[in-house]
Structure formats: C-alpha cells, structure tokens
Design an enzyme around this catalytic site. Sequence first.
Site, mmCIF file in Angstrom:
data_model
loop_
_atom_site.group_PDB
_atom_site.id
_atom_site.type_symbol
_atom_site.label_atom_id
_atom_site.label_comp_id
_atom_site.label_asym_id
_atom_site.label_seq_id
_atom_site.Cartn_x
_atom_site.Cartn_y
_atom_site.Cartn_z
ATOM 1 N N LYS A 1 -11.893 -2.234 2.438
ATOM 2 C CA LYS A 1 -11.600 -1.333 1.431
ATOM 3 C C LYS A 1 -12.214 -1.276 0.210
ATOM 4 O O LYS A 1 -13.469 -0.785 0.379
ATOM 5 C CB LYS A 1 -9.827 -2.031 1.168
ATOM 6 N N SER B 1 0.606 -1.203 0.031
ATOM 7 C CA SER B 1 -0.097 -0.247 0.016
ATOM 8 C C SER B 1 0.651 1.251 -0.209
ATOM 9 O O SER B 1 0.510 2.269 -0.566
ATOM 10 C CB SER B 1 -0.928 0.082 1.265
ATOM 11 N N HIS C 1 -5.081 -5.096 -0.512
ATOM 12 C CA HIS C 1 -5.217 -4.015 -1.547
ATOM 13 C C HIS C 1 -5.545 -4.617 -2.681
ATOM 14 O O HIS C 1 -5.600 -3.709 -3.688
ATOM 15 C CB HIS C 1 -4.037 -3.037 -1.660
#
Length: 351
Positions: free
Chosen positions: A338, A279, A307
């Site tokens: 996320k 990230s 991610h």
Amino acid sequence: MEMRLWDHCVEEALSKLESLKLIRSLRPIRLPSDERRRSIEMEQEFVLNSDEFEVFDGLQEWDRASVEVEMAESTFQRWVRDVPSSGDDADCGNQEVGNEAVACSHQKFRKLLLFSGNDYLGLSTHPTISKAAAKAALAHGMGPKGSALICGYTNYHRLLESCLADLKSKEAVVSTCGALLKDCLLCPTGFAANMALMTTLGSVGSLLAAGGKPLKDDRVAIFSDALNHASIIDGIRLAERQGSVVAFVYRHCDMSHLNALLLRCPMKKKVVVTDSLFSMDGDFAPMGELSQLRKRHGFLLVIDDAHGTFVCGKNGGGVAEEFNCESDVDICVGTLSKAAGCHGGFIACRH
C-alpha cells in the site's frame, strides 16, 4: 460423462451470474502508452543517473503516473452501460457495444484516473524506488529461489525486517547485554501475514495441550472487531478448525461490548485483534480504550496496521504511533503493497 456434467454446471453458473449482472472483467486496465512512458522516463533520467535520493518536492510527472491508466474504449462503454465484459475486447476482433461495432484492430483507448488503488503515496512510480529495485535486480537477479523456509531468505530480507521492527518501535524488552529485543517476520503479502499469525496463535494452544487437544478453558479466545479485514476473519476460521481457538466477534469499535465479552470469558489466553484504520469506513480503532482494556484484562493486543503504516504518525510508524500507544500493541501486522508502493507483508513484535 463427468466432464459433460461439469461443463453443464459451469455454464449454468455463468448464466446465473450474467443474469445478475455480476460478470465483470478483471483484465481491462493497461499502463500508459509508450509515448507517455518515454515522457516519464525523460523526467526520471536525471534521478536515475544520480547517486542521490530524490525526495518529495512538489508533484512530478511520476506522481501522476501512479494513478494514470488506459482502458479499451469498448470495455469502458460496456462498464458505463453496466454490460458484462470479458476485458479482452482489444484482442478479439470486432466487438459490438450497444448498436455500434468497434474494430479492435484499431482500438481506441480512454485515459482514466485510478481512485481505487492502494498506492497511497505514489511511491510505486517514484524514481528512488524504481532505481533501488533496478539496482537490486541487476546485482542479485530475480526471484527468491525458493520459500523463506528452504532457501529464499537472505541478509537483505533480515535487514528489511530489522528496519520494520524499528519503524514499529518493538523495543519494550531489553536484554541483559542492553540489546533491544525486537523482531519482525516478512510474509509474501499482508493477507498471508494475518493468516499466518492467527493460525500460529492457535498452534500455541495446541502445542501446550496434552495430547495436542486443549481442554475447553485452555483454548485461545480471539476477540475480533466485526469489520475486520477478510484476511483476519479467514485466519481465525482456519485456526478454529485446529480446535484450539474460540472466536468472539464484538460490535464495531464498541468497547463496552468487548469488555462484556472479556468479562464473561473463562479462558486465560485472550487475544484482541482489530484493524487500526478501517479501510471501508475510514475510522480509527479506539486505541486509547483498547490500551486501557488491555491493562485491565491482560490480553494480547494485535493490530492490522495495513492502512496506517507509513501514513500515520510523525515517523510513519502507523496508528499506534499516531495515538502514542506503541508499547501497548503486542503484535503489529502490516503490508508493503500500500503506502510503501511495493509488495509483501510483515508481522512485527517483541522478540
């Protein structure tokens, strides 16, 4: 006497933080005003009253809502001037910003756009997600009633686990009856998922050891990328305290260094853990080289796909799908807070 001592220590610590300009508010952000929310609700109304799913068809008002927030003008000015702020400016009378007094009872708010959020696809404000959450709350109420271990687990949790196992293609092993033996475990957060996995790997070493304390070469060797997420690092540290895990850190994405560490390690039970998409740096783990090393050394390959999940791969299966090496990944950790726009974490693996 002891309380006075602690008061003094806390005051000194806060003074030190203030002198270093490290005191920052954790409470400055407000959601859009009532007028703005009503505008979005009107846009969503046709979706919420329909039984059909609303799919992406160009940018809509709710897409902007996922990144639009407000902040008290006085707090914003403090941030701009790099002045420590409690974030309570709108609730605590008059505040002085520079040489200017701001009346908080008539506080002005500045509209801002978030560039630091994890809501990659804007799904947290998508009407289909909102509708599903509202229907679930109306039908089943709020709260898990307890931990999953005790009573906070339902058939709906199991259905979600099965869907996530499908998403991560954990079907490499087939039973005698032809069923795909794949599985997934839900966790409260992605952070908790990594902590749980690392300590569980350590527990495997302890359970197999005579007297609960493994011999030196019977411990679990965990090889961790230098830039792995803090949750992986904390999990490994906790597992090390069990006495059944030894940690090795290899240079970021340096497969030559990892290979050298693996060659020198006398332990049989080896685990390599890495973020799939880092990230902070935005680079991918070298999945192809990791797959080759896995075949050569026979280690357990664990990736944190927080991610990459729902973002990478043709079906949103993540980085392993993107690089066509899903069968080489033994355990995949992910998050729902996320790209999924919700909350929670999971661990997917073969049954």
